[in-house]
Write a protein that holds these residues in place. Sequence first.
Motif, mmCIF file in Angstrom:
data_model
loop_
_atom_site.group_PDB
_atom_site.id
_atom_site.type_symbol
_atom_site.label_atom_id
_atom_site.label_comp_id
_atom_site.label_asym_id
_atom_site.label_seq_id
_atom_site.Cartn_x
_atom_site.Cartn_y
_atom_site.Cartn_z
ATOM 1 N N ARG A 279 2.440 -0.615 -1.675
ATOM 2 C CA ARG A 279 2.262 -1.960 -2.232
ATOM 3 C C ARG A 279 3.608 -2.578 -2.590
ATOM 4 O O ARG A 279 3.875 -3.741 -2.307
ATOM 5 N N ALA A 280 4.488 -1.800 -3.211
ATOM 6 C CA ALA A 280 5.808 -2.310 -3.595
ATOM 7 C C ALA A 280 6.616 -2.705 -2.358
ATOM 8 O O ALA A 280 7.301 -3.739 -2.360
ATOM 9 N N PHE B 16 5.381 -3.631 0.596
ATOM 10 C CA PHE B 16 4.761 -4.832 1.153
ATOM 11 C C PHE B 16 5.214 -6.066 0.374
ATOM 12 O O PHE B 16 5.666 -7.051 0.961
ATOM 13 N N GLU B 17 5.115 -6.012 -0.940
ATOM 14 C CA GLU B 17 5.477 -7.159 -1.765
ATOM 15 C C GLU B 17 6.962 -7.488 -1.663
ATOM 16 O O GLU B 17 7.337 -8.663 -1.599
ATOM 17 N N SER B 18 7.799 -6.471 -1.621
ATOM 18 C CA SER B 18 9.241 -6.696 -1.493
ATOM 19 C C SER B 18 9.573 -7.360 -0.162
ATOM 20 O O SER B 18 10.350 -8.316 -0.102
ATOM 21 N N CYS C 43 7.591 -9.172 1.724
ATOM 22 C CA CYS C 43 7.080 -10.551 1.719
ATOM 23 C C CYS C 43 7.997 -11.467 0.927
ATOM 24 O O CYS C 43 8.260 -12.596 1.335
ATOM 25 N N ALA C 44 8.488 -10.992 -0.203
ATOM 26 C CA ALA C 44 9.357 -11.813 -1.051
ATOM 27 C C ALA C 44 10.684 -12.137 -0.373
ATOM 28 O O ALA C 44 11.280 -13.186 -0.636
ATOM 29 N N VAL D 218 1.612 -1.345 6.064
ATOM 30 C CA VAL D 218 2.628 -2.235 5.497
ATOM 31 C C VAL D 218 3.197 -3.137 6.586
ATOM 32 O O VAL D 218 3.342 -4.357 6.397
ATOM 33 N N TRP E 167 3.073 -7.203 6.769
ATOM 34 C CA TRP E 167 4.208 -8.126 6.924
ATOM 35 C C TRP E 167 3.964 -9.103 8.069
ATOM 36 O O TRP E 167 4.257 -10.291 7.955
ATOM 37 N N HIS F 170 1.567 -11.726 6.901
ATOM 38 C CA HIS F 170 2.160 -12.645 5.917
ATOM 39 C C HIS F 170 3.161 -13.625 6.552
ATOM 40 O O HIS F 170 3.302 -14.762 6.078
#
Length: 93
Positions: A21-22, A24-26, A28-29, A53, A57, A60
């Motif tokens: 999760r971290a 994926f979020e990183s 995307c950011a 993951v 990406w 997203h």
Amino acid sequence: MIERAAGRLSVHSAMVTDNARALFESGCALMVAGEQVFDLSAVDEADSSAVAVMLGWLRHAPTVGAQVRFAGIPAGVLSLAELYGTAELLPQA
């Protein structure tokens, strides 16, 4: 975990369930419009969550006007993607 360097998004950690999760979020950011190459050559450990993951990406990317490609995909991750029938969905740089 992920840093922008030399025009690429370089992943410098394991791609495993515990941090999926971290990651994926990183990723995307850090995405911006245009081509985004995720360089996975420094990934030292990966499990099936790596495929999830990477697909996340890709899913997203259109929301920020990006096109994602991958470089240095570990052999084990490619093998899993082939097993799952998703290898053709992972564009390589």
